[in-house]
Design a protein around this motif. Structure first.
Motif, PDB file in Angstrom:
ATOM      1  N   GLU A  25      56.505  31.431  42.221  1.00 14.42           N
ATOM      2  CA  GLU A  25      55.766  32.679  42.408  1.00 14.42           C
ATOM      3  C   GLU A  25      56.103  33.290  43.780  1.00 14.42           C
ATOM      4  OE1 GLU A  25      53.575  34.652  40.419  1.00 14.42           O
ATOM      5  OE2 GLU A  25      54.203  35.807  42.164  1.00 14.42           O
ATOM      6  N   PRO A  26      56.839  34.387  43.789  1.00 12.56           N
ATOM      7  CA  PRO A  26      57.159  34.982  45.092  1.00 12.56           C
ATOM      8  C   PRO A  26      55.987  35.740  45.712  1.00 12.56           C
ATOM      9  CG  PRO A  26      58.212  36.234  43.318  1.00 12.56           C
ATOM     10  CD  PRO A  26      57.525  35.063  42.685  1.00 12.56           C
ATOM     11  N   ASP A  27      55.065  36.240  44.899  1.00 13.02           N
ATOM     12  CA  ASP A  27      53.895  36.957  45.436  1.00 13.02           C
ATOM     13  C   ASP A  27      52.792  35.941  45.670  1.00 13.02           C
ATOM     14  OD1 ASP A  27      55.084  39.445  45.456  1.00 13.02           O
ATOM     15  OD2 ASP A  27      54.452  39.928  43.417  1.00 13.02           O
ATOM     16  N   ARG A  28      52.676  35.485  46.955  1.00 13.80           N
ATOM     17  CA  ARG A  28      51.750  34.394  47.254  1.00 13.80           C
ATOM     18  C   ARG A  28      50.326  34.873  47.492  1.00 13.80           C
ATOM     19  NH1 ARG A  28      53.308  33.591  52.113  1.00 13.80           N
ATOM     20  NH2 ARG A  28      54.881  35.194  51.945  1.00 13.80           N
ATOM     21  N   LEU A  29      50.179  36.122  47.955  1.00  8.97           N
ATOM     22  CA  LEU A  29      48.861  36.587  48.387  1.00  8.97           C
ATOM     23  C   LEU A  29      48.008  36.993  47.192  1.00  8.97           C
ATOM     24  CD1 LEU A  29      49.956  38.901  51.344  1.00  8.97           C
ATOM     25  CD2 LEU A  29      49.463  36.449  51.394  1.00  8.97           C
ATOM     26  N   ALA A  30      46.714  36.715  47.317  1.00 11.01           N
ATOM     27  CA  ALA A  30      45.775  37.106  46.259  1.00 11.01           C
ATOM     28  C   ALA A  30      45.808  38.615  46.077  1.00 11.01           C
ATOM     29  CB  ALA A  30      44.367  36.630  46.631  1.00 11.01           C
ATOM     30  N   GLU A  31      45.885  39.325  47.210  1.00 12.64           N
ATOM     31  CA  GLU A  31      45.899  40.787  47.144  1.00 12.64           C
ATOM     32  C   GLU A  31      47.123  41.287  46.374  1.00 12.64           C
ATOM     33  OE1 GLU A  31      46.096  42.761  50.920  1.00 12.64           O
ATOM     34  OE2 GLU A  31      45.971  44.755  49.993  1.00 12.64           O
ATOM     35  N   GLU A  32      48.256  40.598  46.565  1.00 16.18           N
ATOM     36  CA  GLU A  32      49.482  40.996  45.865  1.00 16.18           C
ATOM     37  C   GLU A  32      49.290  40.848  44.358  1.00 16.18           C
ATOM     38  OE1 GLU A  32      52.207  38.337  47.908  1.00 16.18           O
ATOM     39  OE2 GLU A  32      53.190  40.058  48.838  1.00 16.18           O
ATOM     40  N   ARG A  33      48.666  39.732  43.984  1.00 17.76           N
ATOM     41  CA  ARG A  33      48.516  39.486  42.542  1.00 17.76           C
ATOM     42  C   ARG A  33      47.495  40.437  41.936  1.00 17.76           C
ATOM     43  NH1 ARG A  33      48.219  33.275  42.782  1.00 17.76           N
ATOM     44  NH2 ARG A  33      49.556  33.202  44.594  1.00 17.76           N
ATOM     45  N   ARG A  34      46.432  40.724  42.749  1.00 16.79           N
ATOM     46  CA  ARG A  34      45.405  41.646  42.246  1.00 16.79           C
ATOM     47  C   ARG A  34      46.002  43.036  42.032  1.00 16.79           C
ATOM     48  NH1 ARG A  34      42.032  41.239  46.284  1.00 16.79           N
ATOM     49  NH2 ARG A  34      42.420  43.319  47.111  1.00 16.79           N
ATOM     50  N   ARG A  35      46.833  43.476  43.006  1.00 14.25           N
ATOM     51  CA  ARG A  35      47.366  44.845  42.940  1.00 14.25           C
ATOM     52  C   ARG A  35      48.695  44.910  42.181  1.00 14.25           C
ATOM     53  NH1 ARG A  35      47.148  46.961  49.057  1.00 14.25           N
ATOM     54  NH2 ARG A  35      48.048  48.844  48.108  1.00 14.25           N
ATOM     55  N   GLY A  36      49.258  43.746  41.827  1.00 12.31           N
ATOM     56  CA  GLY A  36      50.548  43.738  41.141  1.00 12.31           C
ATOM     57  C   GLY A  36      51.634  44.363  41.988  1.00 12.31           C
ATOM     58  N   LEU A  37      51.577  44.067  43.294  1.00 10.77           N
ATOM     59  CA  LEU A  37      52.430  44.750  44.265  1.00 10.77           C
ATOM     60  C   LEU A  37      52.862  43.747  45.321  1.00 10.77           C
ATOM     61  CD1 LEU A  37      52.979  47.865  45.126  1.00 10.77           C
ATOM     62  CD2 LEU A  37      51.175  47.434  46.786  1.00 10.77           C
ATOM     63  N   THR A  38      54.126  43.734  45.661  1.00  6.63           N
ATOM     64  CA  THR A  38      54.553  42.859  46.761  1.00  6.63           C
ATOM     65  C   THR A  38      54.237  43.543  48.089  1.00  6.63           C
ATOM     66  OG1 THR A  38      56.300  41.923  45.405  1.00  6.63           O
ATOM     67  CG2 THR A  38      56.489  41.608  47.783  1.00  6.63           C
ATOM     68  N   ILE A  39      53.572  42.797  48.981  1.00  6.27           N
ATOM     69  CA  ILE A  39      53.205  43.333  50.300  1.00  6.27           C
ATOM     70  C   ILE A  39      53.969  42.578  51.381  1.00  6.27           C
ATOM     71  CG2 ILE A  39      51.306  43.593  51.955  1.00  6.27           C
ATOM     72  CD1 ILE A  39      49.429  43.732  49.452  1.00  6.27           C
ATOM     73  N   GLU A  40      54.038  41.261  51.219  1.00  6.98           N
ATOM     74  CA  GLU A  40      54.719  40.410  52.190  1.00  6.98           C
ATOM     75  C   GLU A  40      56.019  39.883  51.581  1.00  6.98           C
ATOM     76  OE1 GLU A  40      55.137  39.272  55.037  1.00  6.98           O
ATOM     77  OE2 GLU A  40      53.588  40.564  55.884  1.00  6.98           O
ATOM     78  N   LEU A  41      56.890  39.341  52.435  1.00  5.29           N
ATOM     79  CA  LEU A  41      58.128  38.739  51.923  1.00  5.29           C
ATOM     80  C   LEU A  41      57.776  37.516  51.083  1.00  5.29           C
ATOM     81  CD1 LEU A  41      60.295  38.964  55.154  1.00  5.29           C
ATOM     82  CD2 LEU A  41      60.351  40.459  53.147  1.00  5.29           C
ATOM     83  N   GLY A  42      58.480  37.338  49.970  1.00  2.00           N
ATOM     84  CA  GLY A  42      58.262  36.173  49.121  1.00  2.00           C
ATOM     85  C   GLY A  42      59.508  35.295  49.109  1.00  2.00           C
ATOM     86  N   TYR A  43      59.287  33.991  48.898  1.00  5.11           N
ATOM     87  CA  TYR A  43      60.406  33.050  48.930  1.00  5.11           C
ATOM     88  C   TYR A  43      60.375  32.178  47.690  1.00  5.11           C
ATOM     89  CZ  TYR A  43      59.737  34.570  53.712  1.00  5.11           C
ATOM     90  OH  TYR A  43      59.557  35.345  54.808  1.00  5.11           O
ATOM     91  N   ALA A  44      61.533  32.016  47.057  1.00  3.48           N
ATOM     92  CA  ALA A  44      61.622  31.177  45.859  1.00  3.48           C
ATOM     93  C   ALA A  44      63.072  30.734  45.738  1.00  3.48           C
ATOM     94  CB  ALA A  44      61.212  31.980  44.629  1.00  3.48           C
ATOM     95  N   TRP A  45      63.302  29.635  45.022  1.00  2.55           N
ATOM     96  CA  TRP A  45      64.673  29.157  44.927  1.00  2.55           C
ATOM     97  C   TRP A  45      64.936  28.455  43.610  1.00  2.55           C
ATOM     98  CZ3 TRP A  45      61.132  27.925  48.663  1.00  2.55           C
ATOM     99  CH2 TRP A  45      60.558  26.646  48.581  1.00  2.55           C
ATOM    100  N   THR A  46      66.224  28.317  43.313  1.00  2.27           N
ATOM    101  CA  THR A  46      66.633  27.729  42.043  1.00  2.27           C
ATOM    102  C   THR A  46      67.990  27.073  42.231  1.00  2.27           C
ATOM    103  OG1 THR A  46      67.030  28.190  39.707  1.00  2.27           O
ATOM    104  CG2 THR A  46      67.814  29.830  41.247  1.00  2.27           C
TER     105      THR A  46
END
Ligand code: GTP
Ligand code: MG
Length: 595
Positions: A25-46
């Motif tokens: 999940e790159p959108d870590r913040l609760a606010e991001e998930r509530r608004r469906g919007l990225t606000i801060e940088l997200g990190y994920a890898w594969t």
């Protein structure tokens, strides 16, 4: 390991795609998930099909967060550009592309997502052409869906092809780890994260952070503890000391120039031909954003004065943008118009002051003449230590002129000529001194290190006893050379009192030895058994010219502070050289031309 940043218009599906590719999940913040919007940088890898690990820095697309977007994209060498098939090219698509162009990002791919909602073909074509025009010439274009999983297998293979093309970073490069996130962990203190583009960081390292040093207590790479890591990598660094915040960098000590002044070449972006910059801008590099003032120099070259110093190398590329103007209440109180204006390639990180009229134009001409590098820096700065060149971002070319000093070849030969002139002038003005002190030469030539003076000395000049002498006592046997040196020292105290026969005998200087010293230019022969320092005749004539004219032998003897034994042959010597004129049996005068 490789790192890729996302880019693209708000809500086009960047985070959804990263989530589908990584299962994280790159959108870590609760606010991001509530608004469906990225606000801060997200990190994920594969892990890609090739086995290569790939980390994503997921950026926000909303225009209000452009600063955050740039902090995410800035330190990352490649991009996954996302455009929604159902919306097509939008304002932030354009703004992000222009930012990538300004930063000189040349590696990436195009993911036309939400392909389950609309036919992706026209968007693939239009967006693909735009990316190519902005310098992402080799970007593959793929139609995908983060919801249905369509095209994701091919996207993973395309990501593999992309990262395989990325330039191999140098593990020996100096470290500049731009901090993009800071947090505290109970019990271990401050942790910062960032993308390490090159070089190596290890536990125990001391790195520069702000005005101080920070020690690396522990390291993590994709959540796994490691003892060292080389770029490219996503790293989390547990630090002791230092003032950590986004926009600062952890640096190899001495390897960067911290400067608030830089001369840069502008490059237009977004297809613009002309660049017109307001006087005040915001400059972005890595995760840093600083205000800056612009002074145009000419020919597309400007001088930036930054609100705070940044660690810079020649060749760094900054992004310049309008810091944002409020567009008025009608557009919404918090709405700002943001514009990326140009890329700025750093040409010099220690620009010289521009004092005289017209200096700016000359400086611009100088900077446009040669490609940036050690040669160009030396043409401006003339003399630099190898360590300074490295801190400015340029490996020294060619051999140092002495120690760690490198010189511009043209300037160095000019200095050699000026040194010879300076020493000659000094010899003429101080004929009785046994050469010019090295320190005095250093002052006249304005050299930063005494060793440079010695390195400039060429035969027939030589350095002896802290002085530069014209003509070494070459060809004289060692004991004679030593005796002559002592004699010269005695003569420099009382320059016209030639040594008596007894003193010459004590020193072991017979007629043959004296003749050799005269030939070597160490002594001046006045008459048999009468020797003075070279130049003593000219100095005597200068003193005599100040006497009331005409003068007698006795007056001359007193003026020269010597004995009759020397005064008589010296005056005859001067007569022969035309430095004095004999009027009658008693009187002489100096010719009018010498008075
Ligand atoms: N049908 C469909 N919906 C999608 C797809 N990808 C994303 N969406 C939806 O589009 C909306 C925005 O997706 P995000 O992934 O948050 O977009 P984003 O680009 O990360 O947005 P910002 O980070 O705010 O710029 C969400 O409602 C997603 O569910 C897709 O492939 N198909
Ligand atoms: Mg997002």
């Amino acid at each position: 390991m490789q790192v890729v940043a996302t880019a693209g218009h708000v809500d086009h599906g960047k985070s959804t795609l990263v989530r589908a590719l990584t299962g994280m999940e790159p959108d870590r913040l609760a606010e991001e998930r509530r608004r469906g919007l990225t606000i801060e940088l997200g990190y994920a890898w594969t892990t890609l099909p090739s086995g290569e690990r790939l980390a994503f820095v997921d950026v926000p697309g909303h225009e209000r967060f452009l600063g955050t977007t740039l902090a995410g994209v800035g330190p990352v060498p490649a991009v996954m550009f996302v455009v929604a098939a159902d919306e097509g090219w939008m304002p932030q698509s354009q703004e992000h592309l222009v930012a990538l162009e300004a930063l000189g990002v040349r590696h990436g791919l195009l993911a036309v997502t939400r392909a389950d909602l609309a036919d992706p073909t026209p968007v693939v074509e239009e967006a693909g052409a735009r990316l190519a025009a902005a310098g992402l010439t080799r970007a593959e274009a793929l139609a995908v869906s983060g919801h249905t999983g369509q095209g994701l297998g091919e996207l993973r293979r395309a990501l593999d092809r992309l990262v395989a093309r990325l330039p191999e970073p140098d593990p020996g490069a100096p470290v500049r780890l731009w901090i993009d996130r800071v947090f505290s962990v109970r019990g271990s203190g401050t942790v910062v994260t960032g993308t390490l583009p090159a070089g190596r960081v290890a536990v125990g390292d001391e790195l520069v952070l702000g005005d101080g040093l920070a020690r690396v207590r522990a390291l993590e790479c994709l959540k796994e503890p490691v003892t060292s890591v080389t770029g490219v990598a996503r790293v989390a660094v547990n630090l002791r000391g230092g003032a950590a915040e986004r926009g600062r960098a952890l640096l190899t000590p001495g390897a960067w120039t911290m400067t608030d002044l830089a001369d840069v070449r502008l490059s237009p972006v977004g297809g613009a031909r002309e660049i017109s910059l307001p006087g005040r801008l915001s400059a972005h590099l890595g995760s840093a954003a600083v205000g800056c003032a612009v002074r145009p120099l000419g020919d597309g070259v400007v001088r930036l004065r930054l609100a705070r110093p940044l660690p810079l190398h020649v060749g760094d590329v900054l992004l310049l943008r309008d810091p944002g103007r409020a567009t008025g209440k009608s557009a919404g109180a918090d709405r700002t118009e943001v514009r990326v204006l140009a890329g700025a390639s750093v040409l010099d990180v220690r620009p010289p002051p521009l004092r005289r009229r017209g200096a700016a134009r000359l400086r611009a001409a100088e900077l446009t003449k040669a490609p940036p590098g050690a040669g160009a820096l030396l043409r401006t700065h003339r003399l630099l230590r190898g360590a300074d060149l490295l801190a400015m971002g340029c490996a020294p070319e060619g051999e140092p002129v002495c120690g760690d000093w490198h010189a511009d070849p043209g300037h160095w030969s000019l200095l050699g000529e000026r040194l010879a002139e300076t020493v000659a002038r000094h010899a003429a003005e101080h004929p009785l001194e046994p050469g010019m002190p090295v320190e005095a030469v250093r002052n006249v030539l304005g050299l930063p290190d005494r060793r440079l003076v010695a390195a400039l000395v060429r035969p027939p000049l030589a350095v002896t006893g802290g002085r530069i002498v014209s003509g070494p006592p070459r060809g004289l046997p060692e004991p004679v050379a030593r005796a002559v040196s002592r004699l010269r020292a005695e003569l420099s105290a009382r320059p016209f009192l030639a040594p008596e026969a007894g003193r010459l005998a004590e020193l072991g200087l017979g007629p043959r030895e004296l003749a050799a010293a005269v030939r070597a230019g160490m002594l001046l022969r006045i008459a048999d058994g009468i020797v003075l320092l070279p130049g003593a005749d000219v100095a005597a004539a200068r003193l005599l010219a100040r006497l009331p004219q005409p003068f007698t032998v006795s007056q001359a003897r007193q003026a020269l502070d010597t004995s009759r034994r020397v005064a008589v042959p010296l005056l005859e010597h001067l007569d022969r050289d035309g430095l004095t004129e004999r009027l009658d049996g008693v009187n002489r005068r100096c010719p009018a031309s010498t008075r």
